[in-house]
Design a protein around this motif. Structure first.
Motif, PDB file in Angstrom:
ATOM      1  N   GLU A   1       3.064   1.566  -5.735  1.00  0.00           N
ATOM      2  CA  GLU A   1       3.612   2.778  -5.134  1.00  0.00           C
ATOM      3  C   GLU A   1       2.471   3.660  -4.664  1.00  0.00           C
ATOM      4  O   GLU A   1       1.367   3.620  -5.218  1.00  0.00           O
ATOM      5  N   LEU A   2       2.751   4.417  -3.626  1.00  0.00           N
ATOM      6  CA  LEU A   2       1.813   5.423  -3.108  1.00  0.00           C
ATOM      7  C   LEU A   2       2.607   6.701  -2.878  1.00  0.00           C
ATOM      8  O   LEU A   2       2.703   7.216  -1.774  1.00  0.00           O
ATOM      9  N   ASP A   3       3.183   7.186  -3.966  1.00  0.00           N
ATOM     10  CA  ASP A   3       4.063   8.348  -3.893  1.00  0.00           C
ATOM     11  C   ASP A   3       3.310   9.663  -3.905  1.00  0.00           C
ATOM     12  O   ASP A   3       3.792  10.670  -3.383  1.00  0.00           O
ATOM     13  N   THR A   4       2.140   9.695  -4.540  1.00  0.00           N
ATOM     14  CA  THR A   4       1.414  10.939  -4.729  1.00  0.00           C
ATOM     15  C   THR A   4       0.024  10.841  -4.115  1.00  0.00           C
ATOM     16  O   THR A   4      -0.522   9.751  -3.908  1.00  0.00           O
TER      17      THR A   4
ATOM     18  N   VAL B   1       5.520   1.456  -0.417  1.00  0.00           N
ATOM     19  CA  VAL B   1       4.899   0.146  -0.477  1.00  0.00           C
ATOM     20  C   VAL B   1       5.997  -0.916  -0.441  1.00  0.00           C
ATOM     21  O   VAL B   1       6.952  -0.867  -1.216  1.00  0.00           O
ATOM     22  N   VAL B   2       5.854  -1.867   0.465  1.00  0.00           N
ATOM     23  CA  VAL B   2       6.836  -2.937   0.630  1.00  0.00           C
ATOM     24  C   VAL B   2       6.081  -4.251   0.809  1.00  0.00           C
ATOM     25  O   VAL B   2       4.845  -4.276   0.832  1.00  0.00           O
TER      26      VAL B   2
ATOM     27  N   VAL C   1       3.345   1.031   3.839  1.00  0.00           N
ATOM     28  CA  VAL C   1       2.222   0.119   3.626  1.00  0.00           C
ATOM     29  C   VAL C   1       2.819  -1.178   3.128  1.00  0.00           C
ATOM     30  O   VAL C   1       3.553  -1.198   2.130  1.00  0.00           O
ATOM     31  N   ALA C   2       2.525  -2.274   3.809  1.00  0.00           N
ATOM     32  CA  ALA C   2       3.159  -3.561   3.507  1.00  0.00           C
ATOM     33  C   ALA C   2       2.131  -4.624   3.166  1.00  0.00           C
ATOM     34  O   ALA C   2       1.121  -4.769   3.857  1.00  0.00           O
ATOM     35  N   LEU C   3       2.408  -5.357   2.091  1.00  0.00           N
ATOM     36  CA  LEU C   3       1.674  -6.588   1.832  1.00  0.00           C
ATOM     37  C   LEU C   3       2.321  -7.675   2.679  1.00  0.00           C
ATOM     38  O   LEU C   3       3.507  -7.986   2.518  1.00  0.00           O
TER      39      LEU C   3
ATOM     40  N   HIS D   1       0.265  -2.728  -9.146  1.00  0.00           N
ATOM     41  CA  HIS D   1      -0.154  -1.756 -10.165  1.00  0.00           C
ATOM     42  C   HIS D   1       0.333  -0.356  -9.831  1.00  0.00           C
ATOM     43  O   HIS D   1       0.230   0.096  -8.695  1.00  0.00           O
ATOM     44  N   ARG D   2       0.852   0.323 -10.847  1.00  0.00           N
ATOM     45  CA  ARG D   2       1.293   1.708 -10.681  1.00  0.00           C
ATOM     46  C   ARG D   2       0.154   2.635 -11.094  1.00  0.00           C
ATOM     47  O   ARG D   2      -0.128   2.808 -12.275  1.00  0.00           O
TER      48      ARG D   2
END
Length: 461
Positions: free
Chosen positions: A236-239, A11-12, A38-40, A336-337
């Motif tokens: 984050e979108l780590d998982t 996420v960036v 994925v970018a805002l 948000h995490r």
């Protein structure tokens, strides 16, 4: 083609009118992601939407070199990645080229002498690592008149207190609420707040530097507004669990500002009971006098009690039925995490259902006159929610890809799991868990009320 959001993805964020990037959330540092992104996307600070691109590929611009981490060493060409993100934004977000657009700057922080004091309250319980990151983000705020209150809820040790004292004792006030329950912790902070406005976020959230400024600006712009909520995007979108949360519901409420009041109900037949559409407790603010005037947060609701949630929804409803206006302002951004494991996610979704059932029970218990109105709205409201769910199957959490890994996450989902069960494996199970929690909500609220009466009769000092 339509591609379902999957993890991992970095996420960036990217501002079309700011050179460089992409950046970590909050523009804290430039990054060179190695995989999907994925970018805002913003323009002059204002969020326009989310876009996604797939892994960078070697091209005539030069190959992507090796890297030892998400943002370390030589890696994908940042200029090439920026171009790909800009192209995706122009396709999917109606974001024309910078030269063809007239930038609209987000509200600037007022001079310190004219800025009303905003009290920011963060409630926490046994998560000092997450809390440390959250407080560090808050301390980067660009708003000149802010006090920060950290409420330690039913602590088992002094780890949180030591963290606060070490991080910035001059700017952070430590408070202790011995009775477990998020609503009680929020009320403890509310009782100590000195600000004209009181804002709440969570210990697993990272506030944007302009978050407080955007919230305060909404209150200044319209004296009828007594509650403001803001945009919540994933940090984050780590998982896979984090991606599943975004596919199923997510916290995002879109990128267009909205106002609600009992004077203008709009076309939603469930208004004002579908309070989850107004925002979330991770990003909300109130005029202090108003939230105190309606009694604060119901201590029989909220995480840490049998109800597991609903204190924010009930506060939104109370503000509206008291005759005030509630506003959603996407300029007020919080990252948000999400929960990282499927077990945590499933427990969270079931808790959402329990909190929703408890909130509705609390609403009609405290204001019996609302029951007839709720029952009258249910048939049409159910049909409306199902239509929105069907329309949202390619909404939030889905990437409208072009075959090359580019796409948008348009933020138009419904906030319920009913619209994705036939497309997303696992969503049906989450929907069942949420329904199970919903059915248990009324009983949980009654249990929690009895528990609250017992707590009130005991000495917890």
């Amino acid at each position: 083609m339509n591609t379902v959001l999957r993890a991992p993805a970095q996420v960036v964020e990217l501002d079309l009118d700011r050179p460089g990037g992409p950046w970590r959330p909050g523009f804290t540092a430039p990054v060179r992601p190695q995989g999907p992104v994925v970018a805002l996307v913003r323009r002059a600070g204002r969020p326009l939407g989310l876009v996604a691109v797939g892994p960078d590929r070697p091209s005539q611009d030069g190959p992507a070199g090796p890297s030892t981490g998400p943002s370390a060493g030589p890696g994908p060409d940042p200029e090439r990645l920026r171009r790909r993100l800009v192209e995706a934004a122009e396709r999917h977000l109606d974001a024309g080229p910078p030269a063809a657009a007239t930038p609209v700057a987000r509200p600037a922080a007022p001079p310190s002498g004219s800025a009303p004091l905003v009290s920011v309250i963060v409630c926490t319980r046994g998560r000092p690592t997450l809390l440390g990151d959250s407080l560090s983000a808050l301390l980067r705020t660009d708003y000149p008149a802010t006090e920060f209150l950290v409420v330690d809820n039913a602590p088992e040790d002094d780890a949180t207190e030591r963290l606060v004292r070490a991080l910035d004792p001059d700017r952070l006030r430590y408070l202790r609420e011995p009775v477990p329950g998020l609503a009680r912790a929020r009320n403890r902070g509310l009782s100590a707040a000195r600000g004209e406005v009181v804002a709440f976020t969570d210990d697993d959230a990272l506030a944007d530097p302009g978050w407080v400024t955007a919230l305060a600006g909404a209150f200044r712009a319209d004296p009828r507004i007594s509650c403001v909520t803001g945009l919540v995007v994933p940090a984050e979108l780590d998982t896979e669990a984090q991606a599943a949360f975004e596919r199923y519901c997510g916290f995002g409420k879109g990128f267009a500002p909205r106002d609600w009041s009992m004077r203008a109900a709009g076309d939603d037949p469930l208004f004002p009971f579908a309070a989850g559409r107004f925002g979330t407790g991770a990003n909300m603010a109130f005029r202090t006098a108003v939230i105190r005037g309606i009694g604060g947060f119901d201590p029989a609701t909220g995480a840490g009690t049998p109800t597991r949630g609903g204190e924010d929804l009930l506060a939104f409803l109370r503000v509206l039925v008291a005759g005030h206006t509630l506003a959603y302002r996407p300029d007020a951004v919080v990252w948000h995490r999400h929960r990282r494991t499927m077990a945590e996610l499933e427990a969270q979704i079931q808790g959402f259902g329990t909190g929703l059932g408890a909130y509705l029970t609390a609403a009609v218990t405290q204001r019996p006159g609302l029951l007839a109105d709720l029952l009258r709205r249910l048939p049409a409201g159910t049909r409306y929610a199902l239509r929105r769910a069907g329309a949202g199957r390619t909404g939030r959490g889905h990437l409208n890809g072009d075959g090359g890994g580019n796409g948008s996450v348009n933020g138009t989902g419904t906030g319920t799991g009913t619209g994705t069960g036939d497309r997303d494996p696992g969503a049906a199970r989450l929907g069942r868990l949420e329904l199970r929690g919903l059915l248990n909500g009324p009983f949980s609220y009654l249990v929690s009320r009895r528990q609250d009466r017992r707590f009130r009769s005991e000495d917890w000092s």
